[in-house]
Design an enzyme around this catalytic site. Structure first.
Site, PDB file in Angstrom:
ATOM      1  CG  ASP A   1      28.406  -1.282  58.310  1.00 36.58           C
ATOM      2  OD1 ASP A   1      28.497   0.111  58.479  1.00 36.58           O
ATOM      3  OD2 ASP A   1      27.345  -1.583  58.014  1.00 36.58           O
ATOM      4  CB  ALA A   2      33.801  -5.012  56.659  1.00 33.82           C
TER       5      ALA A   2
ATOM      6  CG  ASP B   1      34.424   3.999  60.194  1.00 34.41           C
ATOM      7  OD1 ASP B   1      34.781   5.126  60.087  1.00 34.41           O
ATOM      8  OD2 ASP B   1      34.087   3.185  61.135  1.00 34.41           O
TER       9      ASP B   1
ATOM     10  NE  ARG C   1      33.621  12.370  54.943  1.00 40.65           N
ATOM     11  CZ  ARG C   1      33.924  11.916  56.096  1.00 40.65           C
ATOM     12  NH1 ARG C   1      33.048  11.679  57.164  1.00 40.65           N
ATOM     13  NH2 ARG C   1      35.217  11.531  56.377  1.00 40.65           N
TER      14      ARG C   1
ATOM     15  CB  SER D   1      23.190   4.509  56.417  1.00 37.61           C
ATOM     16  OG  SER D   1      24.120   3.787  57.288  1.00 37.61           O
TER      17      SER D   1
ATOM     18  CG  ASP E   1      34.000   5.227  67.954  1.00 35.94           C
ATOM     19  OD1 ASP E   1      34.743   4.609  67.440  1.00 35.94           O
ATOM     20  OD2 ASP E   1      33.640   6.628  67.737  1.00 35.94           O
TER      21      ASP E   1
END
Length: 215
Positions: free
Chosen positions: A29-30, A69, A74, A80, A91
């Site tokens: 996420d970062a 990311d 993976r 998630s 995006d």
């Protein structure tokens, strides 16, 4: 096509880098947030000033986070729904900044209202391309059609043309026309893609309605 083949290639290339970030304790996420922030900054700082070369270099460096990311998630085995939602949403933010930055240039020093309108159309049609699939799937309708111009094609065509056109400020002649041509191509391709997806969903919706009536 680009999404299918180029993504697979760069995913393999960036796998070691993704593993390195994981060892440093960086979260997927970062990476998503930093990549989007960098892309937005590159687009809105450089493009409105007509500095297309440096803007393209900056955006390209950060936009690869879209591959890193997912690769990290993976490798960690913890992909998630939240991560997919965050990635897809941001995006759209990055895309809007890119075409918004180009529109700001043409509305300002670029002094071309027509190309400003084309850039805005590219922004809007790109969002609609994504929305048609998301909306169809939310209603349980498949939208299994890639279309002529998806996000990968929009970005490659626009950024390559912008980067090359930006070489004009370094004295390279006859390259500034590439960006307007690219914007027209993206606009036309995105429009075709919207109709391709709408027709596909229309067919699926009619088939679903007939099946429901028959049962």
């Amino acid at each position: 096509m680009l999404n299918k083949y180029a993504r697979a290639f760069f995913t393999r290339v960036l796998t070691p880098f993704a593993a390195f970030l994981i060892r440093l304790g960086v979260s997927p996420d970062a990476v998503t947030l930093i990549g989007t922030a960098g892309s937005v900054a590159g687009a809105l700082v450089f493009f409105p000033r007509g500095e297309f070369f440096w803007g393209t270099i900056t955006i390209t460096l950060f936009i690869f986070s879209d591959l890193v990311d997912g690769n990290m998630a993976r490798q960690l085995g913890r992909s998630s729904k939240w991560g997919a939602f965050l990635d897809s949403t941001l995006d759209r933010v990055a895309d809007a900044a890119i075409f918004g930055g180009l529109a700001m240039w043409y509305a300002g020093k670029g002094d071309n209202n027509l190309l400003c309108a084309v850039a805005i159309f590219c922004l809007a049609s790109g969002l609609v391309v994504s929305y048609t699939k998301a909306r169809a799937e939310s209603q349980g309708l498949p939208c299994d059609v890639s279309g002529l111009v998806e996000r990968a094609e929009r970005l490659v065509i626009s950024l390559v043309a912008a980067g090359v056109a930006g070489l004009h400020e370094f004295g390279v002649p006859y390259v500034e026309w590439l960006l307007p041509v690219a914007l027209w191509l993206v606009a036309a391709g995105s429009l075709v893609t919207v109709f391709q997806r709408m027709l596909t969903v229309r067919r699926e919706a009619f088939e679903a309605d007939r099946a429901a009536a028959g049962s």
